[in-house]
Design a protein around this motif. Sequence first.
Motif, PDB file in Angstrom:
ATOM      1  N   ASP A 111      16.677   5.283  47.013  1.00 24.15           N
ATOM      2  CA  ASP A 111      15.905   5.736  45.863  1.00 24.15           C
ATOM      3  C   ASP A 111      14.628   4.940  45.658  1.00 24.15           C
ATOM      4  OD1 ASP A 111      17.867   7.560  45.411  1.00 24.15           O
ATOM      5  OD2 ASP A 111      19.065   6.135  44.265  1.00 24.15           O
ATOM      6  N   LEU A 112      14.423   3.985  46.520  1.00 28.99           N
ATOM      7  CA  LEU A 112      13.209   3.197  46.370  1.00 28.99           C
ATOM      8  C   LEU A 112      12.004   4.019  46.805  1.00 28.99           C
ATOM      9  CD1 LEU A 112      14.381  -0.242  47.738  1.00 28.99           C
ATOM     10  CD2 LEU A 112      13.981   0.408  45.378  1.00 28.99           C
ATOM     11  N   PRO A 113      10.852   3.725  46.235  1.00 31.77           N
ATOM     12  CA  PRO A 113       9.656   4.401  46.726  1.00 31.77           C
ATOM     13  C   PRO A 113       9.412   4.030  48.178  1.00 31.77           C
ATOM     14  CG  PRO A 113       9.084   2.663  45.183  1.00 31.77           C
ATOM     15  CD  PRO A 113      10.555   2.853  45.107  1.00 31.77           C
ATOM     16  N   LEU A 114       8.630   4.839  48.817  1.00 31.26           N
ATOM     17  CA  LEU A 114       8.523   4.736  50.254  1.00 31.26           C
ATOM     18  C   LEU A 114       7.953   3.413  50.731  1.00 31.26           C
ATOM     19  CD1 LEU A 114       8.477   6.966  52.831  1.00 31.26           C
ATOM     20  CD2 LEU A 114       6.239   5.926  52.824  1.00 31.26           C
ATOM     21  N   SER A 115       7.098   2.828  49.927  1.00 27.69           N
ATOM     22  CA  SER A 115       6.413   1.646  50.436  1.00 27.69           C
ATOM     23  C   SER A 115       7.368   0.462  50.546  1.00 27.69           C
ATOM     24  CB  SER A 115       5.245   1.289  49.529  1.00 27.69           C
ATOM     25  OG  SER A 115       5.725   1.110  48.224  1.00 27.69           O
ATOM     26  N   GLN A 116       8.523   0.542  49.971  1.00 23.64           N
ATOM     27  CA  GLN A 116       9.437  -0.589  50.027  1.00 23.64           C
ATOM     28  C   GLN A 116      10.101  -0.765  51.392  1.00 23.64           C
ATOM     29  OE1 GLN A 116       9.925  -2.872  47.737  1.00 23.64           O
ATOM     30  NE2 GLN A 116       8.772  -1.985  46.055  1.00 23.64           N
ATOM     31  N   PRO A 117      10.776   0.262  51.905  1.00 25.80           N
ATOM     32  CA  PRO A 117      11.446   0.016  53.164  1.00 25.80           C
ATOM     33  C   PRO A 117      10.456  -0.008  54.309  1.00 25.80           C
ATOM     34  CG  PRO A 117      11.812   2.257  52.453  1.00 25.80           C
ATOM     35  CD  PRO A 117      10.915   1.625  51.454  1.00 25.80           C
ATOM     36  N   PRO A 174      -1.147   6.249  45.720  1.00 30.92           N
ATOM     37  CA  PRO A 174      -1.528   5.897  44.351  1.00 30.92           C
ATOM     38  C   PRO A 174      -0.317   5.628  43.467  1.00 30.92           C
ATOM     39  CG  PRO A 174      -2.808   7.764  45.100  1.00 30.92           C
ATOM     40  CD  PRO A 174      -1.798   7.476  46.170  1.00 30.92           C
ATOM     41  N   GLU A 175       0.750   6.390  43.691  1.00 31.11           N
ATOM     42  CA  GLU A 175       1.925   6.192  42.840  1.00 31.11           C
ATOM     43  C   GLU A 175       2.555   4.824  43.081  1.00 31.11           C
ATOM     44  OE1 GLU A 175       4.771   9.314  42.971  1.00 31.11           O
ATOM     45  OE2 GLU A 175       5.874   8.470  41.283  1.00 31.11           O
ATOM     46  N   ALA A 176       2.675   4.446  44.358  1.00 26.86           N
ATOM     47  CA  ALA A 176       3.257   3.140  44.661  1.00 26.86           C
ATOM     48  C   ALA A 176       2.377   2.030  44.092  1.00 26.86           C
ATOM     49  CB  ALA A 176       3.404   2.988  46.178  1.00 26.86           C
ATOM     50  N   LEU A 177       1.069   2.197  44.242  1.00 31.71           N
ATOM     51  CA  LEU A 177       0.154   1.174  43.729  1.00 31.71           C
ATOM     52  C   LEU A 177       0.236   1.087  42.211  1.00 31.71           C
ATOM     53  CD1 LEU A 177      -2.941   1.926  45.972  1.00 31.71           C
ATOM     54  CD2 LEU A 177      -1.478  -0.078  46.082  1.00 31.71           C
ATOM     55  N   ALA A 178       0.271   2.251  41.575  1.00 34.31           N
ATOM     56  CA  ALA A 178       0.332   2.262  40.115  1.00 34.31           C
ATOM     57  C   ALA A 178       1.614   1.601  39.634  1.00 34.31           C
ATOM     58  CB  ALA A 178       0.243   3.695  39.602  1.00 34.31           C
ATOM     59  N   ASN A 179       2.719   1.887  40.347  1.00 33.67           N
ATOM     60  CA  ASN A 179       3.980   1.267  39.949  1.00 33.67           C
ATOM     61  C   ASN A 179       3.919  -0.245  40.079  1.00 33.67           C
ATOM     62  OD1 ASN A 179       5.063   3.700  39.332  1.00 33.67           O
ATOM     63  ND2 ASN A 179       6.139   3.954  41.288  1.00 33.67           N
ATOM     64  N   ARG A 180       3.296  -0.705  41.161  1.00 38.72           N
ATOM     65  CA  ARG A 180       3.148  -2.144  41.339  1.00 38.72           C
ATOM     66  C   ARG A 180       2.333  -2.751  40.195  1.00 38.72           C
ATOM     67  NH1 ARG A 180       3.069  -3.881  46.824  1.00 38.72           N
ATOM     68  NH2 ARG A 180       4.979  -3.146  47.780  1.00 38.72           N
ATOM     69  N   LEU A 181       1.223  -2.083  39.889  1.00 37.21           N
ATOM     70  CA  LEU A 181       0.353  -2.603  38.841  1.00 37.21           C
ATOM     71  C   LEU A 181       1.091  -2.649  37.509  1.00 37.21           C
ATOM     72  CD1 LEU A 181      -3.090  -0.874  39.471  1.00 37.21           C
ATOM     73  CD2 LEU A 181      -2.693  -3.309  39.311  1.00 37.21           C
ATOM     74  N   LEU A 182       1.804  -1.574  37.221  1.00 34.34           N
ATOM     75  CA  LEU A 182       2.428  -1.475  35.903  1.00 34.34           C
ATOM     76  C   LEU A 182       3.667  -2.355  35.801  1.00 34.34           C
ATOM     77  CD1 LEU A 182       1.936   2.330  35.338  1.00 34.34           C
ATOM     78  CD2 LEU A 182       0.640   0.432  34.382  1.00 34.34           C
ATOM     79  N   ALA A 183       4.303  -2.607  36.930  1.00 35.61           N
ATOM     80  CA  ALA A 183       5.482  -3.472  36.893  1.00 35.61           C
ATOM     81  C   ALA A 183       5.099  -4.876  36.441  1.00 35.61           C
ATOM     82  CB  ALA A 183       6.127  -3.522  38.273  1.00 35.61           C
ATOM     83  N   PRO A 197       0.232   9.846  39.001  1.00 35.18           N
ATOM     84  CA  PRO A 197      -0.956   9.022  39.254  1.00 35.18           C
ATOM     85  C   PRO A 197      -1.780   9.629  40.393  1.00 35.18           C
ATOM     86  CG  PRO A 197       1.056   7.699  39.297  1.00 35.18           C
ATOM     87  CD  PRO A 197       1.469   9.132  39.306  1.00 35.18           C
ATOM     88  N   LEU A 198      -3.037   9.921  40.107  1.00 32.73           N
ATOM     89  CA  LEU A 198      -3.871  10.589  41.101  1.00 32.73           C
ATOM     90  C   LEU A 198      -4.784   9.625  41.832  1.00 32.73           C
ATOM     91  CD1 LEU A 198      -4.974  13.780  39.142  1.00 32.73           C
ATOM     92  CD2 LEU A 198      -3.149  13.559  40.800  1.00 32.73           C
ATOM     93  N   ARG A 199      -5.128   8.535  41.171  1.00 34.24           N
ATOM     94  CA  ARG A 199      -6.074   7.627  41.813  1.00 34.24           C
ATOM     95  C   ARG A 199      -5.901   6.237  41.216  1.00 34.24           C
ATOM     96  NH1 ARG A 199     -12.086   9.329  41.189  1.00 34.24           N
ATOM     97  NH2 ARG A 199     -11.887   8.333  39.169  1.00 34.24           N
TER      98      ARG A 199
END
Lengths: 391, 293
Positions: A153-159, A172-181, A230-232
């Motif tokens: 269930d992890l976002p793709l950038s993790q594994p 953008p979604e992975a980046l946004a999640n990182r930023l917001l985390a 997240p688009l950008r």
Amino acid sequence: MSRPWLRWMPAAAVPAVIAAGVLAGSIPVWAGDPLPEKTPAQILALLGAHETKSFSGTLEQTSELGLPELPAAGATSGPASAGGAAGGAASIVELLTSQHTARVFMDGPAKVRIQVVDRLAERDIIRRDSDLWFYTSKDNSAAHLTLPAMARDLPLSQPQTPAYPTPAYPTPEALANRLLAALDSSTEVTVGPDVEVAGRTAYNLVLEPRTQGTLVGRAAIAVDGQTGLPLRVSVTARGQAQPAFQSGFTSLSLGVPEDSLFSFVPPPGATVKEVQLPPIPHRQVTPDNVPGDAVPRGVPATPGDKAAKPSVTGSGWETVISIQAAEAGQGSLLSGSLLKDPLLAQAAVVVPGGRLLSTALVNVLFTDDGRIFVGMVPPERLQAAATAVAP
Amino acid sequence: MHSSLPARVPGALSSSAAAPETVSSLSLLASELKVLFQRRRTWAMLLALAAIPVLIAVAVRLSSSVPAGRGPAFLDRITQNGLFVAVTAMLVSVPLFLPLTIGVVAGDTIAGEASLGTLRYLLVAPAGRVRLLLVKYAGALVFCVAAPVTVALAGAAIGGLFFPIGPVTLLSGDVVQPPEAALRLVLIAAYLSLSLAGLSAIGLFLSTLTVVPVGAMAATVVASVVSQVLDQLPQLEWLHPWLFSHYWFGFADVLRQPVLWDSFASNAILQAGYVAVFGALAYGRFVTKDVLS
């Protein structure tokens, strides 16, 4: 016949029409109704609750980090087979410094395909359930990885496969999640005027560090007004007008992509490598991982993950990660292999106490005794950290 | 106009009689193509283009296997699939050989007639300058189609002769069957034909400037080389999308799964712009030109 200049009229008119067309095209068209006003908290909620799991789109990433420009042909002619840390670092540097395009197809978190569109080549990441495939057309090689049940269930950038030269692609979604985390009181969150991304109207969430002690001026996340996707994501260095890094959709269509896209069978003649997923130690998500996390991300790319535990000093945007030189010479080996890469070696300048790889958003200090300091902070702070934490 | 010859007004021509007009336009084009394809020079160029895939195929056949990732892209795939001979040959011929032949044909269009002294007869005959220009450009376009198709056909033929033909691996790692692969080859040839339309228009314009065909040919080839060199300089990044050679290598997008049409569309718009600009320039030059030879 008496007025030959009339015959030249088309020759003057055609460029004029083209110029007018280009000018008209560059003026942003106001698309329909402006979005209803929302507070930053409401937009964060919209983003957090979005359920857009199926889409296909084209991503464009630009980054002007201030690293030396690579020749355009470099991507195709370089030795592609070089594995290990050096090759991985080179490919990460290439991914970060070059403007490139990627196509993203997604159908839920378990079906993803990302195609990094290179000149006359392509790098693919295909995931269907627990099967993760990497494919590089340059040398016709594929790598397969079976994800553990937990990581599904992890976002793709993790594994990601540490040994594989292609790093997982930052959407953008992975980046946004990182930023917001990493969002805490050190960041001021505001809402900018609506923006248009990939033909969609989006909220513009602006994150601004409250401190002056970081290279980051602000980060902006464009959140689709309808779906919350997240688009950008763009990150601007302090004092700069243009983003130093940006990753955003240029086209997006919501809808389920064709299912066959997520099936991958290694083509005949391809070299296939089975990769074992090493146990991932607890990852600390800090603002330093975003988005110039290339360097820290390259760090686990060394065999034998025993020593060299990164330690963290400072907090928020001023965090400095340091990797100690291990007894087994792990750290020095790592920085040695990183600096062996001609590109990195060329980019790193000699400073008192070591060598500095300086970019618009991230500074990396390789000390002479083999330690590495990474942070989104000015180089002086890295040097101060290096002297403070003497081995 | 100070020419002793009657330069025709295009509006007057087209309004006179529509039906015989089109017939004579077609016959004009037919005779232009006949002249073009009866030249030994044209056949020599097409043969030279056809020799590229043959050379590649023979070289790969005689040598040991090509290590993956070395040499021009796709070269290492040839031994597995003969159709890649055509792809590799088209890739190799894009930077120089195709622009060279197009430069010869397009640079010769007007200047060749002028140097032979036949241009004024063409204009005395009820051709009209605009129509002559259009017919000449159409002739050059036909060659633009013929040249990549020649490379593709020769490549597929020699590849089929020397190597097995089977399912084709695309850049994305997906595999398509030979019929679809052949369709992709046709698409690549169409992409290249489209890519050369802008250069043909430049050649046509340069050809109206001079009565020395070699000058126009050389200038056209130089234009294509300069454009490609500029496209390599990162300092001129703002200029790159405006260079007519910018999308020339974008034909690889046809080999992705699903086909990425973005570069096809961008290329079409760019080439249309070049055709419009240099077509208008050629028109301005040609209808105001004093035709003395």
